[in-house]
Structures are given as C-alpha cells and as structure tokens.
Design an enzyme around this catalytic site. Structure first.
Site, mmCIF file in Angstrom:
data_model
loop_
_atom_site.group_PDB
_atom_site.id
_atom_site.type_symbol
_atom_site.label_atom_id
_atom_site.label_comp_id
_atom_site.label_asym_id
_atom_site.label_seq_id
_atom_site.Cartn_x
_atom_site.Cartn_y
_atom_site.Cartn_z
ATOM 1 N N PRO A 12 -14.026 5.969 -6.011
ATOM 2 C CG PRO A 12 -15.580 5.006 -4.573
ATOM 3 C CD PRO A 12 -15.107 4.987 -6.000
ATOM 4 C CG ASP A 13 -8.893 8.189 -1.578
ATOM 5 O OD1 ASP A 13 -8.934 7.480 -0.540
ATOM 6 O OD2 ASP A 13 -7.829 8.618 -2.065
ATOM 7 C CE LYS A 22 -15.408 -14.331 -23.696
ATOM 8 N NZ LYS A 22 -15.117 -15.684 -24.151
ATOM 9 C CG PHE A 27 -0.799 0.218 4.642
ATOM 10 C CD1 PHE A 27 -1.648 0.256 5.722
ATOM 11 C CD2 PHE A 27 0.367 -0.541 4.719
ATOM 12 C CE1 PHE A 27 -1.364 -0.443 6.880
ATOM 13 C CE2 PHE A 27 0.665 -1.245 5.873
ATOM 14 C CZ PHE A 27 -0.193 -1.200 6.961
ATOM 15 C CG ASN A 31 -4.316 -4.436 -7.000
ATOM 16 O OD1 ASN A 31 -4.075 -5.212 -6.093
ATOM 17 N ND2 ASN A 31 -5.281 -3.523 -6.919
ATOM 18 C CE LYS A 90 -0.058 8.058 -2.368
ATOM 19 N NZ LYS A 90 0.393 6.754 -2.799
ATOM 20 C CG ASP A 97 -5.655 4.518 -8.209
ATOM 21 O OD1 ASP A 97 -6.070 4.589 -7.030
ATOM 22 O OD2 ASP A 97 -4.451 4.438 -8.504
ATOM 23 C CE LYS A 111 -4.740 8.681 -0.556
ATOM 24 N NZ LYS A 111 -5.517 7.630 -1.239
HETATM 25 O O1 C5P Z 1 -3.469 6.996 -3.221
HETATM 26 P P1 C5P Z 1 -2.974 5.657 -2.894
HETATM 27 O O2 C5P Z 1 -3.718 4.555 -3.561
HETATM 28 O O3 C5P Z 1 -1.503 5.440 -3.011
HETATM 29 O O4 C5P Z 1 -3.234 5.585 -1.316
HETATM 30 C C1 C5P Z 1 -3.066 4.438 -0.588
HETATM 31 C C2 C5P Z 1 -3.993 4.454 0.601
HETATM 32 O O5 C5P Z 1 -5.282 4.919 0.229
HETATM 33 C C3 C5P Z 1 -4.226 3.056 1.138
HETATM 34 O O6 C5P Z 1 -4.463 3.193 2.514
HETATM 35 C C4 C5P Z 1 -5.466 2.613 0.368
HETATM 36 O O7 C5P Z 1 -6.155 1.579 1.065
HETATM 37 C C5 C5P Z 1 -6.251 3.896 0.286
HETATM 38 N N1 C5P Z 1 -7.101 4.041 -0.920
HETATM 39 C C6 C5P Z 1 -8.476 4.053 -0.799
HETATM 40 N N2 C5P Z 1 -9.272 4.243 -1.893
HETATM 41 C C7 C5P Z 1 -8.728 4.455 -3.110
HETATM 42 C C8 C5P Z 1 -7.339 4.439 -3.255
HETATM 43 C C9 C5P Z 1 -6.558 4.238 -2.145
HETATM 44 O O8 C5P Z 1 -8.977 3.874 0.323
HETATM 45 N N3 C5P Z 1 -9.518 4.627 -4.156
#
Ligand code: C5P
Length: 395
Positions: A303-304, A287, A322, A208, A336, A277, A340
């Site tokens: 993973p989040d 390739k 953020f 991104n 969030k 994500d 979270k």
């Molecule tokens: O869910 P979203 O991506 O909008 O959330 C943003 C926050 O979650 C940011 O602090 C980002 O660094 C964190 N994040 C994360 N792991 C992910 C997605 C987001 O730590 N897979």
C-alpha cells in the site's frame, strides 16, 4: 529563554576538574541552576567545599547517604535536570557509561535520567586515541549523548594532542544555546522513518539502506519546536530522541495501520520512511531450502502509506512526503506531490555521494503546489529544523 536551565554538573577525576569552579560561576551568571555531583576521584583534584561555595548548593557524592536521599532521592535528582554535563569526563567514566555501569551516584544518575546528557572528554591524548575509548565514545554518540570536544593542544602531562577539556567559556556556550521558539506548541506531528522489512520466510526479508537518520532528525526538531511527536519507525540502529513516542513496525502493512491510526489525531503527517514498494505474495512458513540455479519470487505491491493518509476524507493532516531520486529530481518530486495528493514534498538527489542514505548530511528542495525552496547542504538535524519551521508557518 535558556534551553538547559537546570544543569547537573558531574565532575570526574581528571586534572581539568580544577576548571569546574570557573565553569559553575559562568553558568550561574547565565541564569542556570547548578547541582554538582562529584566522584570520589574528582575530590582529589578540586574540593567539594570549593564547588559548594561557587554553586551555592551542597555537593552530592554518595548514593548511600540517607540524609541526601531524604532531601532529594537520586531518581528525583535525575528527573530534575534539563541537562547532565559530565566535565571533565575521564576515559573511565566514558567506559562505565558505555557499559551501563551504575556503581556510584553519578553513574546511577546517568542511567536514571531522561535528560539530555553531554560529556566533555579530558584525558591523555594516547588514552583518548585508544580504540577502546573511541569505541565507547561512538557507542555513547549513537545513544544520543553529546560529545563536546576534546580540544587539541598541550596537555597537563606534557603531551601534545587531542584530549584537553574544552574551556569553561566554550562549555557555557554549548550548555546555554537558546531554546528554539516554540512554533509547534500544541501541535501533534506523526513522522514515519527508516526502512520497512518485508519477510520472505522466517529468516529472510526484503529491505533497503534507509538509516532512519532524516526521520529521527525531523522528530528531534519537531520536539525542540514544542510539538508532540509520534515516530513510527522501521528497524534502525539509532536511539529515539527524547520526549518522542516511538511505535516500532517492520512491514509496510504495519506502517499503514499505525499511520492511519495516528494521522487522524495529528496536525501534520510526514512520510520519511523508505517503504518497500513490494512484498512477497506468500511468506513461507518454514525456511526456504536452496533449490536449483534460479529462484523466482512473486511480489505484490505494498500500500502507498502516504497517499492513504493524504486521501483521508476526515481529519486529514497536512501531509508531507519525501522523494529520494537519482535523476529528474524536480519533475519526479512534483509528480509525486500531485499524484499522492500531498501538501508538500522534500526532494533529495541520492546519486550525490556523501548525501542522503546513511549520511549525516543532506540537501533538500522543498516543493509546494505553488512554490519551492532550496535548503543547501547541511546536517540532517539543521535541515530538519528548517523543514519544521516551514511546516509551522502552514499549520
Ligand atoms: O513513490 P516514492 O516511494 O518515491 O514516494 C516517496 C514518498 O512516499 C515518501 O514520503 C514515502 O514515505 C512515501 N511512501 C509511502 N508508501 C509507499 C511508498 C512510499 O508512504 N508504499
């Protein structure tokens, strides 16, 4: 308390060098310790004797002088400084710095120093405007060198334009900005920054537009407030702030692993990284070849990272997220914060042009579970300092 108490003044060969005697006197009045280094050409514009008289110290000018090296070797010299100020900085020294040339004492110190480096450009307006000089200045700025000036106006050569060295009083103000109060002394802060890169095959990836600027500004601000900082960074094009320990990662899974390892030893964790994500379900070994008109990729959820940190059972740090949103900023951010399990979230509206991704400016709204605070549009660094000061009150 002065931020830059020990200053090396590097004088190069421009007519504005005659103002350096005044500059040194004023810095000394402010309580700075000054060591002067002169290039050979600088000595045509002001004498070492004058600089010795005003600084009260022998002026250094040679890398190859055994007695000077015996008194203070050039590496020791480079480490002594809080700040190296090159003033006046000619187009020649700017080009050498950009290229990393070390062919005299000053250029060698500039490569060997861990200190902050600032330059006060001074040259003919045409030389300043030349694309080569501008490219060199932007290289230096990207590496974290502060560029002070130049001012505009009448020049020694009779031209009028940008290229005058800032006046000694202006340089003194820039050098002696007070240090930030050490609100985070003794605290360890881990910050994630930049994008992640999720490989598809050995040459392609999903990523991104995150520049990493906000996360790097947070790291810099935390250091200025006295914290020990770990910066876990995806691939970005900006130099790491001084005194920050950088851990380079590419994928979300690497980010998770390093984040968990550092989070348990941190007082606060700030997730500023733009984590992809999804990642490819399978990464091709070779390739991928072009086939047909359509290609279907199977992606799986990453993973989040921040949620994993915020849900640690033991040694959970104060956790700050953020949220970059293009609509419903407040409700998405608050969602969030709760979902979270965060302590605080910094939300910004990335639909506004000139703010957020890749910009040097931003505006943030900070949310906690019971309150919120608006931080109006400012540089990312100024916002970062405010975020860190809010954080300091809660650790
Ligand atoms: O869910 P979203 O991506 O909008 O959330 C943003 C926050 O979650 C940011 O602090 C980002 O660094 C964190 N994040 C994360 N792991 C992910 C997605 C987001 O730590 N897979």
């Amino acid at each position: 308390m002065l931020k830059n108490k020990k200053i090396v003044l590097g004088i190069t060969g421009g007519i504005a060098a005659y103002k350096c005697a005044e500059l040194v006197r004023r810095l000394k009045e402010q309580g700075c310790e000054i060591k002067v280094v002169m290039t050979e050409s600088a000595k045509h514009f002001i004498t070492p004797l004058t600089m010795q008289a005003v600084s009260g110290e022998i002026v250094s000018d040679s890398l190859l002088d055994p007695s000077a090296e015996a008194a203070m070797g050039h590496i020791e010299f480079a480490k002594w400084a809080d700040l190296i100020l090159v003033a006046p900085a000619t187009s020649n020294i700017i080009a050498k710095m950009a290229a990393g040339i070390a062919d005299d004492l000053l250029t060698t110190l500039l490569l060997a120093t861990p200190a902050k480096v600032a330059i006060a450009p001074a040259m003919n307006q045409q030389m300043y405007a030349h694309p080569a000089t501008q490219a060199n200045l932007s290289t230096l700025a990207q590496r974290g060198v502060d560029i002070w000036g130049p001012g505009k106006g009448e020049q020694a050569c009779g031209d009028i334009g940008a290229g005058r060295m800032l006046e000694p009083s202006e340089l003194v103000t820039l050098c002696t900005a007070p240090a930030e109060p050490q609100l985070l002394a003794g605290k360890t802060i881990t910050i994630t920054a930049g994008p992640t890169r999720e490989p598809l095959d050995p040459v392609r990836f999903i990523s991104n537009h995150s520049s990493g600027k906000m996360g790097y500004a947070l790291a810099q601000a935390a250091v200025e407030l006295g914290a020990k900082v770990n910066l876990i960074s995806g691939p970005v094009n900006i130099a790491a702030p001084r005194d920050v320990s950088v851990i380079n990662i590419e994928t979300a899974e690497q980010l998770l692993q390093h984040s968990l390892a550092h989070a348990v030893n941190s007082d606060a964790f700030i997730g500023c990284a733009a984590v992809a994500d999804y990642r490819a379900a399978n990464i091709a070994d070779q390739k991928m070849k072009k086939q047909g008109d359509e290609l279907t990729l199977t992606l799986v959820k990453n993973p989040d990272v921040i949620a994993a940190v915020a849900n640690l059972d033991h040694k959970r740090p104060y956790t700050v997220g953020f949220a970059a949103e293009t609509q419903n900023v407040a409700s998405y951010a608050k969602g969030k914060l709760s979902n979270k399990n965060l302590d605080m979230i910094c939300a910004n509206d990335v639909s506004k042009s000139g703010l957020g991704f890749n910009s040097d400016h931003n505006a943030l709204t900070l949310y906690w579970h019971d309150q919120q605070k608006e931080l109006v549009i400012d540089t990312k660094y100024a916002l970062a300092l405010n975020v860190m000061k809010e954080l300091a009150q809660r650790l």
